[in-house]
Design a protein around this motif. Structure first.
Motif, PDB file in Angstrom:
ATOM      1  N   MET A 150     -29.536 -20.827  56.309  1.00  0.00           N
ATOM      2  CA  MET A 150     -28.410 -20.446  55.469  1.00  0.00           C
ATOM      3  C   MET A 150     -28.094 -21.670  54.623  1.00  0.00           C
ATOM      4  O   MET A 150     -27.742 -22.723  55.155  1.00  0.00           O
ATOM      5  N   GLN A 151     -28.233 -21.548  53.308  1.00  0.00           N
ATOM      6  CA  GLN A 151     -28.155 -22.741  52.474  1.00  0.00           C
ATOM      7  C   GLN A 151     -27.491 -22.468  51.136  1.00  0.00           C
ATOM      8  O   GLN A 151     -27.342 -21.320  50.711  1.00  0.00           O
ATOM      9  N   VAL A 152     -27.116 -23.565  50.491  1.00  0.00           N
ATOM     10  CA  VAL A 152     -26.522 -23.563  49.165  1.00  0.00           C
ATOM     11  C   VAL A 152     -27.104 -24.744  48.408  1.00  0.00           C
ATOM     12  O   VAL A 152     -27.389 -25.790  49.006  1.00  0.00           O
ATOM     13  N   HIS A 153     -27.302 -24.590  47.111  1.00  0.00           N
ATOM     14  CA  HIS A 153     -27.756 -25.689  46.273  1.00  0.00           C
ATOM     15  C   HIS A 153     -26.614 -26.158  45.377  1.00  0.00           C
ATOM     16  O   HIS A 153     -25.851 -25.334  44.854  1.00  0.00           O
ATOM     17  N   PRO A 154     -26.495 -27.458  45.167  1.00  0.00           N
ATOM     18  CA  PRO A 154     -25.357 -27.975  44.389  1.00  0.00           C
ATOM     19  C   PRO A 154     -25.527 -27.783  42.893  1.00  0.00           C
ATOM     20  O   PRO A 154     -26.647 -27.761  42.370  1.00  0.00           O
ATOM     21  N   VAL A 155     -24.398 -27.674  42.198  1.00  0.00           N
ATOM     22  CA  VAL A 155     -24.415 -27.716  40.739  1.00  0.00           C
ATOM     23  C   VAL A 155     -24.534 -29.177  40.309  1.00  0.00           C
ATOM     24  O   VAL A 155     -24.506 -30.092  41.131  1.00  0.00           O
ATOM     25  N   GLY A 156     -24.649 -29.407  38.985  1.00  0.00           N
ATOM     26  CA  GLY A 156     -25.013 -30.719  38.481  1.00  0.00           C
ATOM     27  C   GLY A 156     -24.106 -31.860  38.908  1.00  0.00           C
ATOM     28  O   GLY A 156     -24.578 -32.869  39.452  1.00  0.00           O
ATOM     29  N   PHE A 157     -22.797 -31.735  38.700  1.00  0.00           N
ATOM     30  CA  PHE A 157     -21.923 -32.874  39.011  1.00  0.00           C
ATOM     31  C   PHE A 157     -21.888 -33.143  40.511  1.00  0.00           C
ATOM     32  O   PHE A 157     -21.761 -34.294  40.950  1.00  0.00           O
ATOM     33  N   GLN A 158     -22.042 -32.084  41.337  1.00  0.00           N
ATOM     34  CA  GLN A 158     -22.059 -32.273  42.780  1.00  0.00           C
ATOM     35  C   GLN A 158     -23.352 -32.956  43.218  1.00  0.00           C
ATOM     36  O   GLN A 158     -23.338 -33.800  44.131  1.00  0.00           O
ATOM     37  N   ALA A 159     -24.460 -32.622  42.573  1.00  0.00           N
ATOM     38  CA  ALA A 159     -25.731 -33.268  42.888  1.00  0.00           C
ATOM     39  C   ALA A 159     -25.677 -34.757  42.551  1.00  0.00           C
ATOM     40  O   ALA A 159     -26.130 -35.607  43.341  1.00  0.00           O
ATOM     41  N   ARG A 160     -25.121 -35.078  41.399  1.00  0.00           N
ATOM     42  CA  ARG A 160     -25.036 -36.487  41.001  1.00  0.00           C
ATOM     43  C   ARG A 160     -24.124 -37.275  41.940  1.00  0.00           C
ATOM     44  O   ARG A 160     -24.450 -38.389  42.373  1.00  0.00           O
ATOM     45  N   ALA A 161     -22.975 -36.688  42.255  1.00  0.00           N
ATOM     46  CA  ALA A 161     -22.031 -37.377  43.145  1.00  0.00           C
ATOM     47  C   ALA A 161     -22.626 -37.559  44.537  1.00  0.00           C
ATOM     48  O   ALA A 161     -22.515 -38.632  45.142  1.00  0.00           O
ATOM     49  N   GLY A 162     -23.273 -36.525  45.055  1.00  0.00           N
ATOM     50  CA  GLY A 162     -23.858 -36.614  46.391  1.00  0.00           C
ATOM     51  C   GLY A 162     -25.007 -37.599  46.457  1.00  0.00           C
ATOM     52  O   GLY A 162     -25.135 -38.364  47.421  1.00  0.00           O
ATOM     53  N   PHE A 163     -25.859 -37.597  45.436  1.00  0.00           N
ATOM     54  CA  PHE A 163     -26.992 -38.524  45.385  1.00  0.00           C
ATOM     55  C   PHE A 163     -26.499 -39.965  45.370  1.00  0.00           C
ATOM     56  O   PHE A 163     -26.992 -40.819  46.124  1.00  0.00           O
ATOM     57  N   ASN A 164     -25.523 -40.258  44.527  1.00  0.00           N
ATOM     58  CA  ASN A 164     -25.007 -41.620  44.434  1.00  0.00           C
ATOM     59  C   ASN A 164     -24.281 -42.041  45.712  1.00  0.00           C
ATOM     60  O   ASN A 164     -24.394 -43.190  46.149  1.00  0.00           O
ATOM     61  N   ALA A 165     -23.544 -41.113  46.326  1.00  0.00           N
ATOM     62  CA  ALA A 165     -22.832 -41.430  47.565  1.00  0.00           C
ATOM     63  C   ALA A 165     -23.813 -41.767  48.688  1.00  0.00           C
ATOM     64  O   ALA A 165     -23.576 -42.717  49.463  1.00  0.00           O
ATOM     65  N   VAL A 194     -30.915 -29.523  49.031  1.00  0.00           N
ATOM     66  CA  VAL A 194     -30.612 -28.357  49.866  1.00  0.00           C
ATOM     67  C   VAL A 194     -29.496 -28.728  50.831  1.00  0.00           C
ATOM     68  O   VAL A 194     -29.586 -29.724  51.548  1.00  0.00           O
ATOM     69  N   LEU A 195     -28.458 -27.917  50.858  1.00  0.00           N
ATOM     70  CA  LEU A 195     -27.354 -28.084  51.791  1.00  0.00           C
ATOM     71  C   LEU A 195     -27.401 -26.924  52.778  1.00  0.00           C
ATOM     72  O   LEU A 195     -27.279 -25.766  52.385  1.00  0.00           O
ATOM     73  N   ARG A 196     -27.578 -27.249  54.052  1.00  0.00           N
ATOM     74  CA  ARG A 196     -27.785 -26.218  55.075  1.00  0.00           C
ATOM     75  C   ARG A 196     -26.578 -26.116  55.987  1.00  0.00           C
ATOM     76  O   ARG A 196     -25.937 -27.121  56.298  1.00  0.00           O
ATOM     77  N   ALA A 197     -26.313 -24.882  56.441  1.00  0.00           N
ATOM     78  CA  ALA A 197     -25.162 -24.655  57.314  1.00  0.00           C
ATOM     79  C   ALA A 197     -25.534 -23.981  58.621  1.00  0.00           C
ATOM     80  O   ALA A 197     -24.689 -23.847  59.500  1.00  0.00           O
ATOM     81  N   GLY A 198     -26.768 -23.554  58.769  1.00  0.00           N
ATOM     82  CA  GLY A 198     -27.157 -22.871  59.998  1.00  0.00           C
ATOM     83  C   GLY A 198     -28.539 -22.264  59.879  1.00  0.00           C
ATOM     84  O   GLY A 198     -29.205 -22.381  58.840  1.00  0.00           O
ATOM     85  N   MET A 199     -28.983 -21.645  60.970  1.00  0.00           N
ATOM     86  CA  MET A 199     -30.293 -20.999  61.005  1.00  0.00           C
ATOM     87  C   MET A 199     -31.407 -21.986  60.640  1.00  0.00           C
ATOM     88  O   MET A 199     -32.294 -21.698  59.848  1.00  0.00           O
ATOM     89  N   THR A 200     -31.351 -23.170  61.241  1.00  0.00           N
ATOM     90  CA  THR A 200     -32.322 -24.201  60.912  1.00  0.00           C
ATOM     91  C   THR A 200     -32.383 -25.240  62.020  1.00  0.00           C
ATOM     92  O   THR A 200     -31.412 -25.420  62.771  1.00  0.00           O
ATOM     93  N   ASP A 253     -25.402 -29.927  56.763  1.00  0.00           N
ATOM     94  CA  ASP A 253     -24.379 -30.671  56.028  1.00  0.00           C
ATOM     95  C   ASP A 253     -23.282 -29.691  55.626  1.00  0.00           C
ATOM     96  O   ASP A 253     -23.166 -29.283  54.472  1.00  0.00           O
ATOM     97  N   ILE A 254     -22.481 -29.303  56.608  1.00  0.00           N
ATOM     98  CA  ILE A 254     -21.491 -28.253  56.403  1.00  0.00           C
ATOM     99  C   ILE A 254     -20.414 -28.685  55.419  1.00  0.00           C
ATOM    100  O   ILE A 254     -19.990 -27.906  54.551  1.00  0.00           O
TER     101      ILE A 254
END
Length: 461
Positions: free
Chosen positions: A96-111, A305-311, A316-317
Motif C-alpha cells: 500500500m503506497q503513495v508517491h510524493p508530489v514535487g515539493f514533497q519529493a524535494r523536501a523529503g530528499f533534502n531532509a 515510494v512511501l509505503r504504509a503496509g502490505m510490505t 514511512d507512515i
C-alpha cells in the motif's frame, strides 16, 4: 539505435515464471518482480553504443544530450531520460503506497540528505527530487486498487466486516455507531495530529477518509487478529461485482501479509481489473496497491515510494500521510482521453496528463490477421475507434524512445537504422534518429510466423 539492457529487481512479491519467460532467463524458483529500462542514477540501464562499447544510459545522455534526448527534452527536463520504463509482474499483492508530489519529493530528499541517510539505505524513502506519477498497461489480466472510492462504497464494505477495527474505521467515516457502541466513544486525536497543514481547508469528507485510512495503517498486529476470517465471511454477503472484487483484493492481501491491518484500506479504494491492453494512470498522491498480474509500467524518472503496509520493506507512515490525496475519484484510463488521436491500425496509444511520458502497445503480423486487443477497443469505444483504426498517425519522433519486443519478432526502423528484435530484446532510439516505425519481420515462406507485439516508451512529443 542502441541495444539497451534491463535492470532486474528481485523483490519477494515478484512472479517466478512471467518475466523469466519474457526475457529468456532461467526459472530457478526465485521471484523476479521488475525489469527496468532506466536512466535513473541509482539503477541505470546499460546501452551498447558500438560493438563492445557499453555505457550507463545517464552517462551516455550527459555526453551527447541533443543527440540522445533532443533539445526539446533537454530544455524542459535537463540532460536526462525523463521517464522510467518497467515491465512488472506481481505474484502476490505488493505494498500500500503513495508517491510524493514535487515539493514533497524535494523536501523529503533534502531532509534525508541532511540526516545522513545513504541513498541505498533500506530505510530511505526519497531517492530523488522528482514528483512521481505512473501508468500501467496490462500485458496479462491485472488487478489493482487505485484511489479512494466513494464514502458510500467504503461504508458498505466496512459495515459488512464483523471486526472491531472495521467498526472503528466505519465510525471514522462518519457512520452512526452500531448497537454495541456508545455515541462519542471514538477518539481520532492521533489521526488528527498527523494530518498535513493543508487539512485546515479540507472538506469534512477528506478528514473522515484520512481518519479511517489512518486507523488501518497504524493498527498493530494484535488489532488485526481475526481479519482473514472476517473478510471471508463478509465476502459471502457482497451483492455487487465491485464489492466482491474489493473483498477479493483484501482477502488476497490478508493471506499474503498475516497480521497486517492495512489490508482493510483496500475496502475503501477503487478495485480495478484490467484485461490485456487496458490501462490506468496513477497521479502523485494517490494511494494504490497492485494485487496481481503482469504489465508495462512507465513513470516520471523517480524511485520515490512511501509505503504504509502490505510490505516487508520500510514503512514511512508519517511521510505517506503528509502526501495522501483523500479525494474520492474514479480510476483514470489514459487510453480513453481524446481517443481519436490514440488509436491507429494495430497500435493503441496511452497518453496520460503528464509531460514526461506516454506508451504505445502494438502488434504486427505479416499475414494481416486481426489483433484481438484492438478489436476489443473498437467494441468498447464504438465507431470513433473503428474509424481511427484505419487512420495513420506517426509515433512520437522528437524525444528519446525505448522499444521492447514482448512477443514474437518485430522490425524496429528509424531514419538511419533498423534492428530486428525478438521477445525480451529492446533498443534505445535517440531523438536524432527521427521517425520510428515498428513492422513485421517478413518471411515470405512462412507469413503466418511473422508476427510480434511491442511496447514503445517515449515522451509525448
Amino acid at each position: 539505435m542502441f541495444s539497451i539492457g534491463p535492470v532486474p529487481k528481485r523483490y519477494a512479491w515478484g512472479s517466478k515464471t512471467q518475466l523469466q519467460g519474457l526475457f529468456s532467463l532461467p526459472a530457478n524458483g526465485e521471484p523476479l518482480a521488475e525489469m527496468w529500462f532506466s536512466g535513473h542514477e541509482e539503477s541505470p540501464s546499460e546501452v551498447t553504443l558500438t560493438p563492445g562499447v557499453h555505457m550507463p544510459l545517464p552517462q551516455a545522455i550527459r555526453n551527447a544530450p541533443d543527440m540522445m534526448v533532443g533539445p526539446i527534452c533537454s530544455e524542459r527536463f535537463g540532460p536526462v531520460l525523463p521517464y522510467l520504463f518497467k515491465v512488472i509482474s506481481a505474484r502476490i499483492p505488493l505494498s500500500m503506497q503513495v508517491h510524493p508530489v514535487g515539493f514533497q519529493a524535494r523536501a523529503g530528499f533534502n531532509a534525508e540528505n541532511v540526516a545522513g541517510v545513504p541513498l541505498d539505505s533500506p530505510v530511505r524513502s526519497f531517492k530523488d527530487v522528482n514528483e512521481k506519477s505512473e501508468m500501467v498497461v496490462a500485458l496479462t489480466s491485472f488487478q489493482a486498487s487505485v484511489g479512494f472510492a466513494s464514502r458510500a462504497f467504503a461504508l458498505r464494505n466496512l459495515h459488512a466486516v464483523d471486526h472491531p477495527l472495521a467498526r472503528r474505521m466505519e465510525c471514522a467515516l462518519g457512520s452512526r455507531p452500531r448497537h454495541d457502541e456508545r455515541p462519542g466513544e471514538a477518539d481520532f486525536s492521533e489521526a488528527d495530529s498527523r494530518m498535513p497543514i493543508a487539512s485546515v481547508v479540507w472538506p469534512t469528507s477528506h478528514i473522515r477518509t484520512f481518519r479511517a485510512f489512518h486507523e488501518a495503517i497504524a493498527a498493530s498486529a494484535d488489532q488485526a487478529s481475526g481479519l482473514p476470517e472476517a473478510l471471508a465471511h463478509a465476502r459471502e454477503s457482497a451483492t455487487s461485482s465491485k464489492c466482491r472484487m474489493a473483498f477479493d483484493h483484501a482477502i488476497a492481501a490478508a493471506q499474503a501479509f498475516p497480521g497486517d491491518a492495512s489490508v482493510l484500506t483496500l475496502l475503501m479504494m477503487n478495485p480495478v481489473s484490467l484485461d490485456e491492453g487496458d490501462s490506468v494512470f496513477i497521479p502523485a498522491g494517490t494511494p494504490h496497491a497492485y494485487i496481481q498480474g503482469t504489465g508495462a509500467e512507465i513513470m516520471t524518472n523517480s524511485d520515490n515510494v512511501l509505503r504504509a503496509g502490505m510490505t516487508v520493506k520500510h514503512r514511512d507512515i508519517d511521510n505517506l500521510l503528509q502526501c495522501l490525496n483523500c479525494a474520492s475519484v474514479g480510476p483514470i484510463d489514459p487510453s480513453d482521453a481524446r481517443l481519436g488521436t490514440f488509436i491507429m491500425r494495430d497500435i493503441v496509444f496511452y497518453r496520460p496528463p503528464a509531460d514526461e511520458f506516454m506508451l504505445a502497445y502494438g502488434h504486427v503480423d505479416g499475414a494481416r490477421r486481426p489483433w484481438p486487443i484492438l478489436d476489443s477497443m473498437v467494441q468498447r469505444y464504438g465507431r470513433l475507434a473503428d474509424y481511427m483504426k484505419a487512420t495513420h498517425q506517426p509515433l512520437p519522433h522528437r524525444g528519446p524512445r525505448v522499444v521492447l519486443c514482448t512477443e514474437g519478432r518485430v522490425l524496429c526502423r528509424s531514419e538511419r537504422d533498423s534492428r530486428a528484435l525478438a521477445a525480451g530484446e529492446a533498443v534505445f532510439v535517440p531523438a536524432d534518429e527521427g521517425w520510428l516505425s515498428v513492422d513485421a519481420v517478413r518471411d515470405a515462406a512462412k507469413p503466418e510466423d511473422s508476427s510480434g507485439s511491442f511496447i514503445v516508451a517515449s515522451t509525448p512529443f
